[in-house]
Design an enzyme around this catalytic site. Structure first.
Site, PDB file in Angstrom:
ATOM      1  N   LYS A   1      44.732  51.539  33.118  1.00 22.31           N
ATOM      2  CA  LYS A   1      44.233  50.996  34.375  1.00 22.31           C
ATOM      3  C   LYS A   1      44.836  51.694  35.598  1.00 22.31           C
ATOM      4  CE  LYS A   1      41.223  48.064  32.854  1.00 22.31           C
ATOM      5  NZ  LYS A   1      39.782  48.252  33.139  1.00 22.31           N
TER       6      LYS A   1
ATOM      7  N   SER B   1      42.113  46.587  37.376  1.00 24.22           N
ATOM      8  CA  SER B   1      42.902  45.388  37.127  1.00 24.22           C
ATOM      9  C   SER B   1      44.109  45.420  38.053  1.00 24.22           C
ATOM     10  CB  SER B   1      43.374  45.353  35.671  1.00 24.22           C
ATOM     11  OG  SER B   1      44.326  44.331  35.467  1.00 24.22           O
TER      12      SER B   1
ATOM     13  N   VAL C   1      31.752  54.311  25.056  1.00 24.21           N
ATOM     14  CA  VAL C   1      31.954  55.116  26.257  1.00 24.21           C
ATOM     15  C   VAL C   1      32.997  56.209  26.058  1.00 24.21           C
ATOM     16  CG1 VAL C   1      31.194  53.325  27.862  1.00 24.21           C
ATOM     17  CG2 VAL C   1      33.620  53.465  27.219  1.00 24.21           C
TER      18      VAL C   1
ATOM     19  N   VAL D   1      41.253  36.654  34.376  1.00 20.12           N
ATOM     20  CA  VAL D   1      39.858  36.219  34.297  1.00 20.12           C
ATOM     21  C   VAL D   1      39.631  35.564  32.937  1.00 20.12           C
ATOM     22  CG1 VAL D   1      37.441  36.890  34.542  1.00 20.12           C
ATOM     23  CG2 VAL D   1      39.216  38.196  35.742  1.00 20.12           C
TER      24      VAL D   1
ATOM     25  N   ILE E   1      33.168  39.783  31.863  1.00 17.42           N
ATOM     26  CA  ILE E   1      32.762  40.210  33.202  1.00 17.42           C
ATOM     27  C   ILE E   1      31.454  40.981  33.160  1.00 17.42           C
ATOM     28  CG2 ILE E   1      33.379  41.718  35.138  1.00 17.42           C
ATOM     29  CD1 ILE E   1      36.322  41.010  34.575  1.00 17.42           C
TER      30      ILE E   1
ATOM     31  N   TYR F   1      47.390  49.454  28.075  1.00 16.94           N
ATOM     32  CA  TYR F   1      46.476  48.918  29.076  1.00 16.94           C
ATOM     33  C   TYR F   1      46.947  49.283  30.489  1.00 16.94           C
ATOM     34  CZ  TYR F   1      43.151  45.605  31.117  1.00 16.94           C
ATOM     35  OH  TYR F   1      42.112  45.033  31.831  1.00 16.94           O
TER      36      TYR F   1
END
Length: 300
Positions: free
Chosen positions: A150, A133, A55, A180, A8, A146
């Protein structure tokens, strides 16, 4: 754009480049970033700036923002997209891997906000968009790290929206893709034994990129990027008795590839695997994948 070297992030940079934007590409791996920047230049970017950073490292994020301000003098739009995935039951994912998923996806988003929001407020304008997400709205088995990350990203975006209501020109946004077609599934840490795949309906990275850029210009655009997200969220919230019974078998049917076994691996969670970076993944068509899983399940 964080997470700019694959999936993405790369698709968004390429689409922005075709619009003549000045593009800043941020990710951990220098080689993949340089290749992404080359593609952006060929696509028509007004300029490219490559900055390698994790990050999850607050000082590194501070350095990225400082470098962009030194080069361009301002921030117009920042997309916080960097993310990694781990598959496996909660107790089976090693602590270091579990923690790093949270560090990259959630703490990384906080770090971006910590250094970007003050700049936007000084400017009195600009946008910060978080890529979440549908999994940030529901629960799924064997993806606890995850899911937690999220859900946290969604909460962070909402908090920042509340805290920055006083400046009309400052926009904090959030979008939630569904499945995706990116390499994140193959690149994931995996302690489940089979490779993950995007659940249907599967969007292309370029479609999500188009929606992201639209959202940057239209702060009231839909956060959910597919109608299927709304159906799934409805089931989770309104019909939990049915959702809880169905989610595990449907996940095994549509969100993993039972024909592709894998040994335990930390994937790209602890360090980048640049050779696996690409615009799209290699899972193949969703219906074909489901058919393979059914055949696998029916074999004696």
């Amino acid at each position: 754009m964080t997470g700019a070297s694959s999936g993405i992030g790369l698709a968004t940079c390429l689409r922005a480049s075709r619009q003549g934007a000045h593009v800043v590409l941020v990710a951990r791996g220098a080689t993949a970033l340089e290749e992404a920047a080359r593609r952006c230049e060929e696509a028509g970017a007004a300029s490219t700036l490559v900055l390698t950073a994790d990050v999850g490292d607050d000082d590194a994020v501070a350095g990225v923002v400082a470098a962009v301000l030194e080069r361009h003098g301002r921030l117009d739009a920042v997309v916080s997209n960097a993310g990694v995935v781990a598959y496996g039951r909660t107790e089976d994912v090693p602590a270091e891997v579990f923690d790093r998923v949270l560090r990259t996806n959630l703490t990384g988003s906080v770090n971006v906000a910590r250094h970007v929001v003050p700049v936007l407020r000084r400017q009195g304008e600009g946008a910060l968009l978080f890529v979440g997400s549908v999994i940030g709205h529901i629960g799924v088995p064997t993806m606890s790290a995850y899911v937690l990350s999220k859900w946290g990203v969604r909460a962070l975006a909402r908090q920042l929206q509340l805290e920055n209501r006083d400046l009309e020109g400052v926009h904090v946004g959030y979008v939630a893709p569904g499945g995706v077609d990116t390499p994140i599934y193959e690149q994931a840490a995996n302690y489940e034994g089979v490779v993950g795949r995007p659940p249907p309906p599967v969007s292309s990275p370029d479609r999500v990129a188009r929606q992201i850029l639209h959202h940057l210009d239209h702060d009231r655009a839909r956060d959910q990027l597919t109608l299927a997200n709304d159906v799934i969220r409805f089931g989770y919230t309104v019909l939990p008795f049915a959702y809880d019974r169905l989610v595990a078998p449907l996940f095994r049917l549509g969100a993993v590839d039972l024909t592709r076994e894998t040994p335990p691996t930390a994937g790209n969670v602890l360090e980048p695997h640049e050779e696996g970076n690409a615009l799209t993944g290699d899972a193949g068509g969703a219906l074909a994948g489901i058919a393979r899983n059914i055949r696998k399940a029916l074999r004696p």
